[in-house]
Scaffold this active site. Structure first.
Site, PDB file in Angstrom:
ATOM      1  CE  LYS A 102      24.395  25.685 -14.528  1.00 62.35           C
ATOM      2  NZ  LYS A 102      23.567  26.697 -13.861  1.00 62.35           N
TER       3      LYS A 102
HETATM    4  N1  GLU Z   1      24.215  30.172 -13.678  1.00 62.31           N
HETATM    5  C1  GLU Z   1      23.093  30.992 -13.345  1.00 62.31           C
HETATM    6  C2  GLU Z   1      21.902  30.134 -12.985  1.00 62.31           C
HETATM    7  O1  GLU Z   1      22.035  29.000 -12.559  1.00 62.31           O
HETATM    8  C3  GLU Z   1      22.810  32.061 -14.400  1.00 62.31           C
HETATM    9  C4  GLU Z   1      22.499  31.573 -15.762  1.00 62.31           C
HETATM   10  C5  GLU Z   1      22.417  32.666 -16.821  1.00 62.31           C
HETATM   11  O2  GLU Z   1      22.590  33.836 -16.479  1.00 62.31           O
HETATM   12  O3  GLU Z   1      22.188  32.326 -17.976  1.00 62.31           O
HETATM   13  O4  GLU Z   1      20.783  30.569 -13.023  1.00 62.31           O
END
Ligand code: GLU
Length: 409
Positions: A102
Protein backbone atom coordinates in the site's frame (compact mmCIF):
# COMPACT_ATOMS: atom_id res chain seq x y z
CA UNK A 1 -3.14 1.56 20.18
CA UNK A 2 -2.02 2.23 16.59
CA UNK A 3 -4.15 1.27 13.56
CA UNK A 4 -1.69 -1.50 12.72
CA UNK A 5 -1.72 -2.89 16.27
CA UNK A 6 -5.52 -2.99 16.17
CA UNK A 7 -5.55 -4.93 12.89
CA UNK A 8 -2.86 -7.23 14.35
CA UNK A 9 -5.39 -8.38 16.93
CA UNK A 10 -7.38 -10.07 14.17
CA UNK A 11 -4.21 -11.70 12.84
CA UNK A 12 -3.27 -12.92 16.32
CA UNK A 13 -6.72 -14.33 16.95
CA UNK A 14 -6.57 -16.31 13.67
CA UNK A 15 -2.98 -17.41 14.37
CA UNK A 16 -4.18 -18.74 17.73
CA UNK A 17 -6.99 -20.74 16.05
CA UNK A 18 -4.45 -22.13 13.56
CA UNK A 19 -1.84 -22.95 16.18
CA UNK A 20 0.74 -20.96 14.21
CA UNK A 21 4.24 -20.93 15.73
CA UNK A 22 5.67 -17.68 17.11
CA UNK A 23 8.41 -17.73 14.47
CA UNK A 24 5.87 -17.96 11.68
CA UNK A 25 3.74 -15.21 13.20
CA UNK A 26 6.67 -12.81 13.32
CA UNK A 27 7.77 -13.71 9.80
CA UNK A 28 4.30 -13.19 8.31
CA UNK A 29 3.66 -9.96 10.17
CA UNK A 30 6.95 -8.23 9.41
CA UNK A 31 6.81 -6.07 6.25
CA UNK A 32 9.40 -6.66 3.53
CA UNK A 33 10.20 -3.04 2.84
CA UNK A 34 8.98 0.39 3.98
CA UNK A 35 9.84 3.43 1.88
CA UNK A 36 9.19 7.03 2.89
CA UNK A 37 10.03 9.89 0.55
CA UNK A 38 9.91 13.66 0.42
CA UNK A 39 7.83 15.15 -2.38
CA UNK A 40 8.36 18.86 -2.98
CA UNK A 41 6.58 20.86 -5.67
CA UNK A 42 5.78 24.38 -6.69
CA UNK A 43 2.15 25.14 -5.92
CA UNK A 44 -0.02 27.31 -8.19
CA UNK A 45 0.46 30.33 -5.91
CA UNK A 46 4.24 30.07 -6.18
CA UNK A 47 4.73 28.60 -2.68
CA UNK A 48 6.74 25.41 -2.14
CA UNK A 49 4.65 22.48 -0.90
CA UNK A 50 6.48 19.66 0.88
CA UNK A 51 4.69 16.36 1.40
CA UNK A 52 5.54 12.86 2.59
CA UNK A 53 4.92 9.85 0.35
CA UNK A 54 4.91 6.19 1.40
CA UNK A 55 5.05 2.74 -0.14
CA UNK A 56 5.05 -0.24 2.15
CA UNK A 57 5.52 -3.70 0.70
CA UNK A 58 4.17 -6.22 3.13
CA UNK A 59 4.55 -9.68 1.59
CA UNK A 60 5.39 -11.24 -1.79
CA UNK A 61 5.27 -14.97 -1.06
CA UNK A 62 2.33 -15.52 -3.46
CA UNK A 63 3.33 -13.11 -6.22
CA UNK A 64 4.01 -9.45 -7.05
CA UNK A 65 2.77 -7.07 -4.38
CA UNK A 66 -0.47 -5.30 -5.06
CA UNK A 67 -2.35 -2.44 -3.46
CA UNK A 68 -3.70 1.04 -3.86
CA UNK A 69 -2.39 4.55 -3.35
CA UNK A 70 -4.27 6.72 -0.88
CA UNK A 71 -4.00 10.50 -1.06
CA UNK A 72 -5.56 11.67 2.20
CA UNK A 73 -4.53 13.87 5.16
CA UNK A 74 -4.75 10.90 7.58
CA UNK A 75 -2.10 8.90 5.67
CA UNK A 76 0.93 8.02 7.80
CA UNK A 77 3.37 5.11 8.09
CA UNK A 78 1.18 3.26 10.60
CA UNK A 79 -1.97 3.46 8.49
CA UNK A 80 -0.15 2.47 5.30
CA UNK A 81 1.41 -0.56 7.02
CA UNK A 82 -1.98 -1.65 8.30
CA UNK A 83 -3.52 -1.26 4.82
CA UNK A 84 -0.56 -3.07 3.20
CA UNK A 85 -1.04 -6.06 5.50
CA UNK A 86 -4.78 -6.12 4.70
CA UNK A 87 -3.82 -6.37 1.00
CA UNK A 88 -1.69 -9.46 1.71
CA UNK A 89 -4.61 -11.26 3.37
CA UNK A 90 -7.18 -9.92 0.89
CA UNK A 91 -5.40 -11.14 -2.24
CA UNK A 92 -4.91 -14.51 -0.53
CA UNK A 93 -8.59 -14.81 0.55
CA UNK A 94 -9.79 -14.48 -3.04
CA UNK A 95 -6.79 -16.49 -4.26
CA UNK A 96 -5.20 -13.95 -6.61
CA UNK A 97 -1.51 -14.63 -7.39
CA UNK A 98 -0.37 -11.51 -5.54
CA UNK A 99 1.15 -10.30 -2.31
CA UNK A 100 0.22 -7.08 -0.55
CA UNK A 101 1.42 -3.47 -0.50
CA UNK A 102 0.00 0.00 0.00
CA UNK A 103 1.12 3.55 -0.49
CA UNK A 104 0.02 7.11 -0.34
CA UNK A 105 0.66 10.74 0.32
CA UNK A 106 -0.46 12.70 3.33
CA UNK A 107 -2.36 15.44 1.52
CA UNK A 108 -5.86 16.89 1.10
CA UNK A 109 -6.62 16.47 -2.62
CA UNK A 110 -9.73 18.66 -2.39
CA UNK A 111 -7.36 21.62 -1.96
CA UNK A 112 -5.24 20.80 -5.04
CA UNK A 113 -5.70 22.07 -8.59
CA UNK A 114 -5.60 19.59 -11.48
CA UNK A 115 -2.06 20.70 -12.29
CA UNK A 116 -0.89 20.33 -8.68
CA UNK A 117 -2.40 16.82 -8.47
CA UNK A 118 -0.65 15.79 -11.69
CA UNK A 119 2.63 17.27 -10.54
CA UNK A 120 2.58 15.57 -7.13
CA UNK A 121 1.66 12.24 -8.74
CA UNK A 122 4.54 12.43 -11.21
CA UNK A 123 6.99 13.42 -8.46
CA UNK A 124 5.80 10.47 -6.38
CA UNK A 125 6.67 8.18 -9.31
CA UNK A 126 10.03 9.94 -9.75
CA UNK A 127 10.87 8.95 -6.19
CA UNK A 128 9.44 5.42 -6.24
CA UNK A 129 9.61 4.07 -9.81
CA UNK A 130 12.35 1.60 -8.88
CA UNK A 131 10.15 0.13 -6.17
CA UNK A 132 7.25 -0.43 -8.58
CA UNK A 133 7.06 -2.79 -11.55
CA UNK A 134 4.62 -5.23 -13.22
CA UNK A 135 6.47 -8.19 -11.67
CA UNK A 136 7.24 -6.62 -8.30
CA UNK A 137 4.71 -4.11 -7.02
CA UNK A 138 1.64 -2.78 -8.84
CA UNK A 139 -0.23 0.27 -7.48
CA UNK A 140 -3.93 1.04 -8.05
CA UNK A 141 -6.55 3.58 -6.94
CA UNK A 142 -7.70 4.04 -3.34
CA UNK A 143 -9.17 7.03 -1.48
CA UNK A 144 -8.24 10.33 -3.14
CA UNK A 145 -6.89 8.75 -6.33
CA UNK A 146 -8.65 7.69 -9.53
CA UNK A 147 -8.18 6.50 -13.11
CA UNK A 148 -6.62 9.82 -14.18
CA UNK A 149 -3.98 9.54 -11.46
CA UNK A 150 -3.24 5.97 -12.61
CA UNK A 151 -2.81 7.22 -16.20
CA UNK A 152 -0.20 9.75 -15.02
CA UNK A 153 1.56 7.00 -13.07
CA UNK A 154 1.74 4.77 -16.16
CA UNK A 155 3.02 7.65 -18.27
CA UNK A 156 5.66 8.72 -15.75
CA UNK A 157 6.80 5.13 -15.14
CA UNK A 158 7.26 4.70 -18.91
CA UNK A 159 9.76 7.57 -18.93
CA UNK A 160 12.10 5.45 -16.82
CA UNK A 161 11.26 1.89 -17.84
CA UNK A 162 9.59 2.07 -21.27
CA UNK A 163 6.08 1.08 -22.32
CA UNK A 164 4.61 -0.97 -19.50
CA UNK A 165 0.82 -0.72 -19.02
CA UNK A 166 0.79 -3.56 -16.46
CA UNK A 167 2.83 -1.43 -14.01
CA UNK A 168 -0.37 0.06 -12.54
CA UNK A 169 -4.08 -0.88 -12.58
CA UNK A 170 -7.32 1.08 -12.40
CA UNK A 171 -6.34 3.05 -15.51
CA UNK A 172 -8.93 4.74 -17.74
CA UNK A 173 -10.67 2.36 -20.17
CA UNK A 174 -9.32 4.53 -23.02
CA UNK A 175 -5.76 3.93 -21.81
CA UNK A 176 -5.29 0.21 -21.13
CA UNK A 177 -7.86 0.10 -18.31
CA UNK A 178 -10.29 -2.82 -17.94
CA UNK A 179 -14.02 -2.58 -18.46
CA UNK A 180 -15.70 -2.88 -15.10
CA UNK A 181 -12.74 -1.82 -12.92
CA UNK A 182 -14.46 1.39 -11.86
CA UNK A 183 -17.55 -0.40 -10.53
CA UNK A 184 -15.65 -3.49 -9.33
CA UNK A 185 -15.36 -2.85 -5.59
CA UNK A 186 -19.03 -1.82 -5.36
CA UNK A 187 -20.16 -4.79 -7.46
CA UNK A 188 -18.13 -7.14 -5.27
CA UNK A 189 -19.69 -5.61 -2.14
CA UNK A 190 -23.18 -6.10 -3.61
CA UNK A 191 -22.45 -9.74 -4.50
CA UNK A 192 -21.16 -10.42 -0.97
CA UNK A 193 -24.18 -8.64 0.55
CA UNK A 194 -26.50 -10.88 -1.45
CA UNK A 195 -24.59 -14.04 -0.40
CA UNK A 196 -24.59 -13.03 3.29
CA UNK A 197 -28.31 -12.19 3.22
CA UNK A 198 -28.99 -15.65 1.74
CA UNK A 199 -27.31 -17.16 4.81
CA UNK A 200 -29.64 -15.08 6.98
CA UNK A 201 -32.53 -16.45 4.89
CA UNK A 202 -33.39 -13.01 3.63
CA UNK A 203 -33.66 -12.16 -0.07
CA UNK A 204 -31.67 -9.15 -1.27
CA UNK A 205 -34.84 -7.90 -2.93
CA UNK A 206 -36.58 -5.75 -0.34
CA UNK A 207 -33.64 -5.73 2.10
CA UNK A 208 -33.20 -2.35 3.80
CA UNK A 209 -29.68 -0.92 3.50
CA UNK A 210 -27.76 2.10 4.86
CA UNK A 211 -24.47 3.06 3.21
CA UNK A 212 -21.91 5.32 4.87
CA UNK A 213 -19.81 6.95 2.12
CA UNK A 214 -20.91 7.74 -1.41
CA UNK A 215 -17.62 7.85 -3.30
CA UNK A 216 -16.55 5.27 -5.86
CA UNK A 217 -17.30 2.28 -3.61
CA UNK A 218 -20.49 3.50 -1.90
CA UNK A 219 -22.17 4.85 -5.03
CA UNK A 220 -21.63 1.69 -7.12
CA UNK A 221 -22.67 -0.46 -4.16
CA UNK A 222 -25.91 1.54 -3.94
CA UNK A 223 -26.54 1.36 -7.67
CA UNK A 224 -25.97 -2.39 -7.94
CA UNK A 225 -27.87 -3.30 -4.76
CA UNK A 226 -30.73 -1.10 -6.00
CA UNK A 227 -30.69 -3.07 -9.28
CA UNK A 228 -30.84 -6.27 -7.22
CA UNK A 229 -34.04 -4.94 -5.62
CA UNK A 230 -32.70 -3.73 -2.25
CA UNK A 231 -34.12 -0.57 -0.66
CA UNK A 232 -31.34 1.95 0.00
CA UNK A 233 -32.78 3.81 3.01
CA UNK A 234 -29.90 6.14 3.89
CA UNK A 235 -26.56 7.28 2.45
CA UNK A 236 -23.94 9.80 3.52
CA UNK A 237 -20.79 11.50 2.28
CA UNK A 238 -18.16 13.75 3.85
CA UNK A 239 -20.63 16.68 3.92
CA UNK A 240 -23.84 15.12 5.26
CA UNK A 241 -26.36 12.28 5.25
CA UNK A 242 -29.85 11.74 3.78
CA UNK A 243 -32.63 9.27 4.43
CA UNK A 244 -35.93 8.11 2.92
CA UNK A 245 -37.83 5.39 4.82
CA UNK A 246 -39.45 4.26 1.54
CA UNK A 247 -36.06 3.82 -0.16
CA UNK A 248 -34.02 6.43 -2.03
CA UNK A 249 -34.42 6.80 -5.79
CA UNK A 250 -30.82 5.81 -6.54
CA UNK A 251 -30.75 6.63 -10.29
CA UNK A 252 -32.05 10.13 -9.45
CA UNK A 253 -29.56 10.47 -6.59
CA UNK A 254 -26.69 9.56 -8.93
CA UNK A 255 -27.83 12.32 -11.31
CA UNK A 256 -27.97 14.74 -8.36
CA UNK A 257 -24.38 13.69 -7.43
CA UNK A 258 -23.15 14.37 -10.98
CA UNK A 259 -24.39 17.92 -10.67
CA UNK A 260 -23.80 18.89 -7.02
CA UNK A 261 -21.02 16.46 -5.96
CA UNK A 262 -22.72 15.85 -2.60
CA UNK A 263 -25.80 14.00 -1.37
CA UNK A 264 -27.18 16.98 0.58
CA UNK A 265 -29.96 18.89 -1.13
CA UNK A 266 -31.41 15.79 -2.83
CA UNK A 267 -35.14 16.31 -3.32
CA UNK A 268 -36.46 12.86 -2.44
CA UNK A 269 -35.01 12.65 1.10
CA UNK A 270 -34.73 14.23 4.53
CA UNK A 271 -31.37 15.31 5.91
CA UNK A 272 -30.03 13.45 8.95
CA UNK A 273 -26.69 13.43 10.73
CA UNK A 274 -24.01 10.84 10.19
CA UNK A 275 -24.44 9.07 13.52
CA UNK A 276 -28.17 8.61 12.80
CA UNK A 277 -27.18 6.87 9.57
CA UNK A 278 -24.97 4.36 11.40
CA UNK A 279 -27.73 3.51 13.87
CA UNK A 280 -30.60 3.46 11.33
CA UNK A 281 -33.20 0.70 11.59
CA UNK A 282 -32.04 -1.32 8.56
CA UNK A 283 -31.14 -4.92 7.72
CA UNK A 284 -27.70 -4.11 6.36
CA UNK A 285 -25.16 -1.43 7.29
CA UNK A 286 -22.36 -0.83 4.80
CA UNK A 287 -19.47 1.39 5.93
CA UNK A 288 -17.86 2.47 2.64
CA UNK A 289 -15.65 5.40 3.63
CA UNK A 290 -12.75 5.80 6.04
CA UNK A 291 -11.54 3.37 8.70
CA UNK A 292 -12.40 3.23 12.39
CA UNK A 293 -16.05 4.39 12.17
CA UNK A 294 -17.59 1.52 14.14
CA UNK A 295 -16.20 1.80 17.67
CA UNK A 296 -17.05 0.65 21.19
CA UNK A 297 -18.80 4.02 21.62
CA UNK A 298 -21.42 3.37 18.92
CA UNK A 299 -21.40 -0.45 18.53
CA UNK A 300 -24.18 -0.98 21.07
CA UNK A 301 -26.48 1.35 19.14
CA UNK A 302 -26.12 -0.39 15.77
CA UNK A 303 -29.46 -1.93 14.79
CA UNK A 304 -28.50 -3.65 11.51
CA UNK A 305 -28.24 -7.46 11.69
CA UNK A 306 -25.57 -7.55 9.00
CA UNK A 307 -22.50 -5.33 8.49
CA UNK A 308 -20.63 -5.50 5.18
CA UNK A 309 -17.21 -3.84 5.38
CA UNK A 310 -16.84 -2.06 2.05
CA UNK A 311 -14.23 0.28 3.57
CA UNK A 312 -10.85 -0.95 4.76
CA UNK A 313 -10.71 -1.46 8.53
CA UNK A 314 -13.98 0.30 9.47
CA UNK A 315 -14.51 -1.72 12.69
CA UNK A 316 -12.28 -1.49 15.77
CA UNK A 317 -11.58 -4.82 17.53
CA UNK A 318 -13.62 -3.66 20.57
CA UNK A 319 -16.64 -2.96 18.38
CA UNK A 320 -16.10 -6.29 16.63
CA UNK A 321 -16.39 -8.12 19.98
CA UNK A 322 -19.62 -6.27 20.75
CA UNK A 323 -21.05 -7.25 17.35
CA UNK A 324 -20.15 -10.87 17.96
CA UNK A 325 -21.88 -10.78 21.34
CA UNK A 326 -24.95 -9.13 19.81
CA UNK A 327 -24.91 -11.74 17.02
CA UNK A 328 -24.56 -9.10 14.34
CA UNK A 329 -22.94 -10.78 11.35
CA UNK A 330 -19.86 -8.89 10.10
CA UNK A 331 -18.43 -9.72 6.67
CA UNK A 332 -14.85 -8.42 6.80
CA UNK A 333 -13.10 -5.96 4.46
CA UNK A 334 -10.55 -8.53 3.28
CA UNK A 335 -13.41 -10.44 1.67
CA UNK A 336 -16.17 -7.86 1.14
CA UNK A 337 -14.13 -5.24 -0.73
CA UNK A 338 -11.88 -7.63 -2.67
CA UNK A 339 -13.77 -6.96 -5.92
CA UNK A 340 -11.54 -3.96 -6.68
CA UNK A 341 -8.25 -5.82 -6.54
CA UNK A 342 -9.84 -8.77 -8.35
CA UNK A 343 -10.66 -6.66 -11.41
CA UNK A 344 -7.24 -5.00 -11.03
CA UNK A 345 -5.86 -8.51 -11.47
CA UNK A 346 -8.00 -8.96 -14.62
CA UNK A 347 -6.66 -5.65 -15.95
CA UNK A 348 -3.08 -6.72 -15.30
CA UNK A 349 -3.67 -10.07 -17.03
CA UNK A 350 -5.20 -8.31 -20.05
CA UNK A 351 -2.36 -5.76 -20.21
CA UNK A 352 0.21 -8.53 -20.23
CA UNK A 353 -1.62 -10.23 -23.13
CA UNK A 354 -2.37 -6.95 -24.96
CA UNK A 355 -5.97 -8.05 -25.08
CA UNK A 356 -9.26 -6.62 -23.82
CA UNK A 357 -12.14 -8.58 -22.30
CA UNK A 358 -15.79 -7.59 -22.73
CA UNK A 359 -17.58 -6.12 -19.71
CA UNK A 360 -19.77 -9.22 -19.41
CA UNK A 361 -16.68 -11.42 -19.21
CA UNK A 362 -15.24 -9.25 -16.40
CA UNK A 363 -18.52 -9.32 -14.46
CA UNK A 364 -18.93 -13.07 -14.83
CA UNK A 365 -15.41 -13.79 -13.61
CA UNK A 366 -15.72 -11.31 -10.74
CA UNK A 367 -18.95 -12.94 -9.61
CA UNK A 368 -17.30 -16.37 -9.59
CA UNK A 369 -14.29 -15.23 -7.55
CA UNK A 370 -16.40 -13.34 -4.98
CA UNK A 371 -18.90 -16.17 -4.51
CA UNK A 372 -16.12 -18.77 -4.23
CA UNK A 373 -14.30 -16.59 -1.66
CA UNK A 374 -17.49 -16.14 0.35
CA UNK A 375 -18.32 -19.85 0.34
CA UNK A 376 -14.80 -20.79 1.39
CA UNK A 377 -14.79 -18.30 4.29
CA UNK A 378 -18.29 -19.32 5.37
CA UNK A 379 -17.32 -23.01 5.44
CA UNK A 380 -14.26 -22.34 7.62
CA UNK A 381 -16.36 -20.15 9.95
CA UNK A 382 -18.91 -22.95 10.38
CA UNK A 383 -16.37 -25.74 10.76
CA UNK A 384 -14.23 -23.91 13.30
CA UNK A 385 -17.10 -22.00 14.95
CA UNK A 386 -15.41 -18.64 14.43
CA UNK A 387 -16.55 -15.34 12.94
CA UNK A 388 -16.30 -14.78 9.16
CA UNK A 389 -13.53 -12.24 9.89
CA UNK A 390 -11.32 -14.70 11.72
CA UNK A 391 -12.21 -17.37 9.15
CA UNK A 392 -11.05 -15.04 6.35
CA UNK A 393 -7.78 -14.48 8.20
CA UNK A 394 -7.35 -18.23 8.72
CA UNK A 395 -7.84 -18.75 4.97
CA UNK A 396 -5.51 -15.89 3.98
CA UNK A 397 -2.78 -16.61 6.52
CA UNK A 398 -2.91 -20.32 5.63
CA UNK A 399 -2.34 -19.62 1.94
CA UNK A 400 0.46 -17.10 2.54
CA UNK A 401 2.08 -19.34 5.15
CA UNK A 402 2.09 -22.38 2.86
CA UNK A 403 3.51 -20.35 -0.05
CA UNK A 404 6.23 -19.00 2.24
CA UNK A 405 7.27 -22.44 3.43
CA UNK A 406 7.05 -24.04 -0.02
CA UNK A 407 9.18 -21.29 -1.56
CA UNK A 408 11.79 -21.73 1.15
CA UNK A 409 12.92 -19.25 3.75
N1 GLU B 1 -7.34 0.07 -3.06
C1 GLU B 1 -8.12 -1.11 -3.32
C2 GLU B 1 -8.13 -2.01 -2.10
O1 GLU B 1 -7.96 -1.57 -0.98
C3 GLU B 1 -7.72 -1.80 -4.62
C4 GLU B 1 -6.32 -2.28 -4.70
C5 GLU B 1 -5.90 -2.79 -6.08
O2 GLU B 1 -6.74 -2.79 -6.98
O3 GLU B 1 -4.75 -3.17 -6.22
O4 GLU B 1 -8.40 -3.17 -2.19
Amino acid sequence: MSAYEKAERYFDHAAEVMGLSDNMRILLKTPLREVKVQIALEMDDGQIGTYIGYRIQHDNARGPMKGGLRFHPAVDADEVLMLASLMTWKTAVVNLPYGGAKGGISIDVSKLSHRELESITRKFVDELHDVFGPDTDIPAPDMGTNAQVMAWIMNQYAKYHGYSPACVTGKPVELHGAYGRNEATGRGVAIITRSALEKLKKPVSGARVAIQGFGNVGSFTAEILHEMGAEIIAVSDAFGAIKNEEGLDIPELLKHMEEYKKVEGFDGAEEIDNSTLLTADVDVLIPAAIGGVLTKENADDIRAKLIIEAANNPTTPDADEIFERKEILVIPDILANAGGVTVSYFEWVQNRQHFKWELEEVRKRLEKIMVTGFDRVWKIAEEKKISPRIAAYVLGIGRVGRATVLGGI
